[in-house]
Each structure stands twice: as structure tokens, then as C-alpha cells.
Enzyme design. Sequence first.
Site, PDB file in Angstrom:
ATOM      1  N   ASP A 135       0.866  -1.177   0.000  1.00 27.50           N
ATOM      2  CA  ASP A 135       0.000   0.000   0.000  1.00 27.50           C
ATOM      3  C   ASP A 135       0.910   1.237   0.000  1.00 27.50           C
ATOM      4  OD1 ASP A 135      -3.229   0.571   1.583  1.00 27.50           O
ATOM      5  OD2 ASP A 135      -2.107   1.771   0.137  1.00 27.50           O
TER       6      ASP A 135
HETATM    7  C1  GLC Z   1      -4.336   4.239  -0.013  1.00 21.84           C
HETATM    8  C2  GLC Z   1      -5.236   3.110   0.353  1.00 21.84           C
HETATM    9  C3  GLC Z   1      -5.378   2.092  -0.727  1.00 21.84           C
HETATM   10  C4  GLC Z   1      -5.302   2.768  -2.082  1.00 21.84           C
HETATM   11  C5  GLC Z   1      -3.897   3.314  -2.234  1.00 21.84           C
HETATM   12  C6  GLC Z   1      -3.699   4.017  -3.579  1.00 21.84           C
HETATM   13  O1  GLC Z   1      -3.630   4.722   1.071  1.00 21.84           O
HETATM   14  O2  GLC Z   1      -5.014   2.428   1.581  1.00 21.84           O
HETATM   15  O3  GLC Z   1      -6.639   1.434  -0.523  1.00 21.84           O
HETATM   16  O4  GLC Z   1      -5.582   1.837  -3.108  1.00 21.84           O
HETATM   17  O5  GLC Z   1      -3.550   4.186  -1.185  1.00 21.84           O
HETATM   18  O6  GLC Z   1      -4.502   5.167  -3.620  1.00 21.84           O
END
Ligand code: GLC
Length: 729
Positions: free
Chosen positions: A260
Site C-alpha cells: 500500500d
Molecule cells: C491508499 C489506500 C489504498 C489505495 C492506495 C492508492 O492509502 O489504503 O486502498 O488503493 O492508497 O490510492
Amino acid sequence: MTNFERIDKEVAELLSRMTLEEKIGQLHLISGEGGHLSDHLRHTVTEGKIGGILNEVNLDTINELQRIAVNESRLGIPLLIGRDVIHGFRTVFPIPLGQAASWNPDMIEKCARVSAEEAAASGVNWTYAPMIDIGRDPRWGRVAETMGEDPWLTGTLAQAMVRGFQGDDLSKPGSIAACAKHFAGYGASEAGRDYAATNVSENELRNVHLPPFKAAADAGVASFMTSFGDIDGVPASGNEFLLKQILRREWQYNGFVVSDWESIRELSVHGLTANDKEAACEAINAGVDMEMTSDSYPNFIKELMDEGKVTIEQIDYMVSNILRCKFRLGLFDTAHTDTSIFPASGNEQYLQLAKEAAAESIVMLQNNHNRLPLNRSELNKLAVIGPLSDDDYEQLGTWIFDGDPSLSQTVLQAINQSAGEHTEIQYVRAMETSRSRSTEHFEEAVEAARSSDVAVLCMGEESILSGEAHCRADISLPGNQEDLIAAVAATGTPIVLVILAGRPLTLLNVLPNVDSILFAWHPGSMGGPAIADILFGDRVPSGKLPVTFPKMVGQIPIYHSQKNTGRPATPETYRHIDDFEPRAHQVSLGNTSFHFDAGYTPLFPFGFGLSYTEFHYSEIQLNTAELQMGGTLEISAEVRNNGERAALEIVQLYIRDLVGNVTRPVKELKGFERVHLEAGESRRVSFTLHTDDLAFFNRKMEKVTEAGDFHVWIGGNSDTELRAEFKIV
Ligand code: GLC
């Protein structure tokens, strides 16, 4: 040679020509420049230093990035273009929790398909969805993105979403790679606080949190994303048990794993590692293939290899997983997006689907005096009141980066179009936002209600009040909405409350003041017409709760598949605080595993939803009372539509395994059927259960089905009492 074998051959051939720098480049995912294309970014792509870009949705920029990657880099490896296409792109569908309330996998698949087509038309080829964490804590802002509290329902709907995004061939136009997230256990964040620790036992992980991810893997989801969470002391982005033992060895998963946002760097914030270099080492050895937005991989992989802490074989494996997805997407055949081959975004067909999805997601929680549906011919004056009555943006919900509010039709607009010509409509926003504490416009609202036959109040949460990092310790209606409802109720004008929100809310104080409640979640672009159709009876509400509604926040977590405990609450054992006489002794009056000031039931149970008709369940039958291990049980019940309206009912099947090697939930959803019945029509609805469907992970983490006694229920929600019993022998 199968397509997969061909692709693996192409991956191996390309890998053999790549330098170490080019391999490391594939492992790096950066955030775009919002339509800008700096010389630095051009150079980075030309040098083959990135494998993908997220948050770039300008088509010309994407096509230029792909042109540089394919034509100007040494090996011409195209880019993954990632975006959070969670519940729509331009056309916005209900938030996933709302879509789950439809209990309609086909609808969910269609919504994902349209979302993929609109995103692909903008050059996006990878979405960070489905989000399939189990949502059992409505304080957690991300419950809005989940598909509720039940592993079986979440897994079923996750597979539908994967099918919608990916289609039957990732290389076909309009198909985009999906991403099962957040692996895993993120929904168990302590106290519903986002990014908090999750203390989940392996047995709970395997029996509750992992099944939807296994379902997504079985459906061929192209990628997994690790969660931010610290799982029993080991954050997911450094958790080898999750990423290698479960995902690779047990599930034989051959997609790729992305971290993430900066979750690899955050391993040092958690305190698992001391610095970025250690974080990179931990993540690589745990099994994270691609690093999102932090840069520990490009900065430290060479050093780690020189120190023997990471091997070239590991790097090759990681790069292969990513290249395999790019080949499956057909990017090596063409990485250029010709938007003219796609239907226009936000077209009438897409908007009609958004309306259908919104209508099927609406759950009617209360309908005293059968106040709904409103009868146009009897409605001379209608008041529409509240901050969410006419807001084209707020009804869209969380995670709608690319949503187009100009496509929205609001509740007020739809009521104006749908009410009878003779009906005079008065609209009072009354509160600037859902959080307002001003009473400045209350009098105006009260007067409008006083002079009306019915008042429709559109209240709830603005979209910003749920979603990532937007957690609430108090999940009642924000601001002084309850006061506004009470002020309007004092006029005696009947109230129909329409709630737009991203989570279950505690509504105990509200129920006595209103006749009817329609819970519409954040319903998306066409929430207004969907709500209006149900208000005026042009549609019958069919939504069922995918998540339990607590009476008060202190009851959380409260959900249908809880354990029985050694002192379960029953009408016989439970004692409420008011039952205590003055000077009551400590050891008095019964004791159960529930609070004695809140009752032991939720406000509304999982699977609950009212209709404009009544469904009667009777005559549950089994084809046998003794099921042989490996055999199949037939369960059925008679369902009758006892009202005057044809309607859809979501007939649900629950089981309980009374005794197990580990304790089992008091109820588990194991099936549902969407049944349309004409007024007065009766039908026998049947389910089949194989003994494999009753398997669970025991103390040794073996997936087993045990002989023994079972209960089985069929009904319109998890509180159903229509029960039969059987044994597995
Ligand atoms: C965020 C989220 C994730 C998302 C990613 C890209 O912090 O936790 O669900 O897909 O970043 O935006």
C-alpha cells in the site's frame, strides 16, 4: 501450449534480456504528476526505472508515457497505470457497502464492468479494488469500502467484482487488472481506528478474514495489495506468513503483490525495522513484489544483494509476477489507448445502471403506519428538508477521485420530477453541512414541515465523514441533525427520513421521531431517482443489510456470526440495568456476555430490510436428517408474498455447527436466493449444502468438516427463527 504457458515463455525470454537496473525498475510504482509530464518523469520512464504509475488519468499524458516506455526505453516494457476505481469512474455507483446491500452479484459485476470501461477509456489498466476486508466496526471509516461483515457474502460479491473489472480476458478492451485489498485482517483495526494494530489470531484470520481473499484468488484476481495493519506484531508488508505461507504456498497464487502507499517505508514507523534498507529487505523476503510510492527498493536492492540478503532469483521472481500481468493485459501488443472504441463516459445506459444499482442498495429500516410509499394523489404539499437533499457531490461517497458530480441527480431534483403536478414542494436545506451545529434555519424547516402533508428529511454524513482515515468514535447523525429531526417531529407532520451515509449509524434517538427510514448509503450519481422511485412506490425496496446496525457505539463489535460464549444472553438469562433493585448486590440477577445497559440485540440485524409487502416463511424441510460426510443436503422452505405488491425477497440460508474442534459462530450465512413473488404467490425456495461448505479451520489450522449436530435456518434476515436440525455422520 496454453495462453498461460505462452505468457510464461515470453516473460522468461524478456527477463533474460533485462539488466539488474531494469529489473529493479519494474518493482517501482510512483505517483503521477496530475496530467503534467516533467522532463524528470520522461527520463525516468526512458531509463526503464519504473514499472507503473498511479493517480495519472490524463489520457494524453498516459499515452505519451506509454509511448516513451514502449518506443524510447531499451526494452520497450509498457507501464501499469493504476487508479482507485472503487465504485465507479465518471459514473458513480453506490459505495461498495451499499452495493453489497443489493445482494446482487450480477448487478455488482455490471457496475464493475462499466467502471472498468470508463477507466480504460482514460488509459487506466489497473484498479485497486475489490476492497474485501471484513467490516465489523462501523467506527472505521473504511467500512464504507467493504462489502460488510460476512466472509461468505463478501467472497461471493468479491468474485463478481473481479469478473466485472477483468472480464473473461484481461487483454480485451475495457478489461483492467483488479487488486484484492487489503491483505489481510485490516478490518479488525483496534477500536475502528484506521492504520491501528489488528490482533487477530491465526484461526480467526483463516476462518473470517482470509476466505474473501481466497475467493478473489480463485476468481483470478490479477494482484493483491498488502494492508497498512500490524497483524499480531508483524505488519502486512513484512508478513511472510501471509504473503508466502498463505498466498503462495497454500493458495499457489501466481499474480503479483503490491504494497500500500508507502507501507514498506512505514515498517520502520511501526518499529518492525530501523530504516528504509531494512524495510526493503523485510518486504522483499516477505513477498512484496512492487513498492507503491516509497523508494526503498530502488535505493537499496543492490546493496542488499551485495550483502547476500536478497538474491537475484528473488528479484527475477518478483519481476516475473509483474511482467506476467502486463502480458496478460496485452500491453506488449498495444499500450496505446484509443478512447474512441469505448462508449462515452456517463452515457444514459451507464446512468440507468447506476440508478438500478442505487435502488437495489436502498434498505428500508422502518415504515410505521405504512407511511411509505407516498401516494401522489393524496400529496398536496411536501417538504424536503436537510443538507443532503440536493447535493450532487455528497451523494457520491468516498473514493470518487474521478466521479463527475454534473452527472448526479439529487433527491430534490428527482422528487420535483417524480411528484404529482399538483404537489407543492418546499425545500429547506436547514443545515449548511451534515456537521453543522447552527439552528439558524430550523424555524424555516419547521414552518415548511408544519404546512406540509409529509416531510422528507435527507440527512446523514457528508462523503468526507467516511473512507480512509475518516473514523468516528460517535456514529450518531453528525452535527445537530437529531435536534432538527425532533424539531420537525414536534409539528406532528409525518417524517420520512432518508439517510445518506458511509457506515451504519446509531439511530436509537431518531426512530421514535420518524415514521419511515430509507437507508441509501452514499448511492452515487443516480441516488436521487432511485430514492424517489421508492418514495413514490414506483419500486419496492429490496435491500438487505450487509452489516449489523448497533443500538449504541458501545456495543461494537456486534455482528450476526458472533460466538456463543460460556454465558450467552437469552430472554431467560439477560437482565437489563433497570431490572436491578436499589442497593442490588454485586452477584445478583443473572450475568451474560452482553452489556446490561444496551440489551443484547442490535438495532437492526445483518440481512434485515423491509418491503412494501410481507413475506411469510414456513415449512422448512430437509431431504435427510443425517448427512453422510461428502454428501449434499437439500434444504427448502415455503416463502409467500402476503401483501398486495409484487416484490423481490432475498431469501437467506444460515447454519450453526453446534460443537467443533474450535468454537463456531451462532450463525453463518451459507447462501441466498433472490426471489421475485407476485402478490399472494407462494414458492418453495431450495438450497443445497455440501459437507465441504461446512468446513472450518481447526486448532491445527487444518480445514475440516466434522461430524456432529447442526442447525439450519431459512429466512429474510439473520434473526430468522425458522429452523431445522441435521447431523453429519
Ligand atoms: C491508499 C489506500 C489504498 C489505495 C492506495 C492508492 O492509502 O489504503 O486502498 O488503493 O492508497 O490510492
